[in-house]
Design a protein around this motif. Sequence first.
Motif, PDB file in Angstrom:
ATOM      1  N   SER A  26       0.857  -1.228   0.082  1.00 33.60           N
ATOM      2  CA  SER A  26      -0.033  -0.035   0.040  1.00 33.60           C
ATOM      3  C   SER A  26       0.620   1.191   0.072  1.00 33.60           C
ATOM      4  N   ILE A  32      -3.496   3.564  -0.908  1.00 35.67           N
ATOM      5  CA  ILE A  32      -3.867   2.785  -2.135  1.00 35.67           C
ATOM      6  C   ILE A  32      -3.176   1.517  -2.162  1.00 35.67           C
ATOM      7  N   ALA A  34      -2.827  -2.880  -3.305  1.00 36.65           N
ATOM      8  CA  ALA A  34      -3.028  -4.112  -4.305  1.00 36.65           C
ATOM      9  C   ALA A  34      -2.283  -5.145  -3.891  1.00 36.65           C
ATOM     10  N   TYR A  54      -6.534  -5.141  -7.236  1.00 40.61           N
ATOM     11  CA  TYR A  54      -6.626  -3.721  -6.873  1.00 40.61           C
ATOM     12  C   TYR A  54      -7.548  -3.725  -5.790  1.00 40.61           C
ATOM     13  N   SER A 143      -0.587  -3.175 -10.447  1.00 40.04           N
ATOM     14  CA  SER A 143      -2.120  -2.997  -9.995  1.00 40.04           C
ATOM     15  C   SER A 143      -2.489  -1.756  -9.452  1.00 40.04           C
ATOM     16  N   MET A 144      -1.478  -1.429  -8.362  1.00 40.93           N
ATOM     17  CA  MET A 144      -1.524  -0.171  -7.618  1.00 40.93           C
ATOM     18  C   MET A 144      -1.445   1.136  -9.036  1.00 40.93           C
ATOM     19  N   ARG A 146      -2.020   1.228 -12.157  1.00 40.70           N
ATOM     20  CA  ARG A 146      -3.195   1.083 -12.696  1.00 40.70           C
ATOM     21  C   ARG A 146      -4.553   1.582 -12.138  1.00 40.70           C
ATOM     22  N   ARG A 147      -4.448   1.054 -10.793  1.00 41.57           N
ATOM     23  CA  ARG A 147      -5.669   1.472  -9.836  1.00 41.57           C
ATOM     24  C   ARG A 147      -6.750   0.454 -10.429  1.00 41.57           C
ATOM     25  N   GLU A 148      -6.540  -0.714 -11.078  1.00 39.94           N
ATOM     26  CA  GLU A 148      -7.517  -1.877 -11.307  1.00 39.94           C
ATOM     27  C   GLU A 148      -6.945  -3.182 -11.145  1.00 39.94           C
ATOM     28  N   SER A 149      -7.741  -4.221 -11.251  1.00 40.76           N
ATOM     29  CA  SER A 149      -7.164  -5.556 -11.047  1.00 40.76           C
ATOM     30  C   SER A 149      -6.825  -6.164 -12.690  1.00 40.76           C
TER      31      SER A 149
END
Length: 156
Positions: A26, A32, A34, A54, A143-144, A146-149
């Motif tokens: 984080s 934030i 992941a 994420y 993933s962090m 992109r802020r997506e899985s």
Amino acid sequence: MSGALWDDPIAPPAAPDLIVEADGGSRGNPGIAAGGAVVLDATTGEVLVELGVYVGMASNNVAEYRGMIEGLRAAFERDPASVRVRLDSKLVVEQMTGRWKIKHPDMQALAREARELIAGRQVSFEWIPRAQNARADAAANASMDRRESFRRDLRA
């Protein structure tokens, strides 16, 4: 400990079919967050699956558990006889093997989810130094960023 969790240093389990390397992080704690994982063929070392999960705003420990759980899910899709989970989080390894108590409610819920997922399967846990966990760390960081899985299946 008996059952799916192995922690007997005298009689190690047979070589696993698959290895899950998992990590989490984080940016801020909490921040934030992941998790990341790679699933490896234990015989060849080939990466079969790479994934990032994420989490949003969470602690690094929550992210560690999320990476491990999603890595196990991906490994179990291949129906292996056994899986070895390698983590650089001593906390998660010790909690999953039952050597350390889990006091935090979020960690209790995640450990319960992991144990339910593992139930009846041959799974062992191993602590590894951070330097040996670069692939899972890179997946968590991707993933962090992109802020997506994401998930990449590299071999069927």
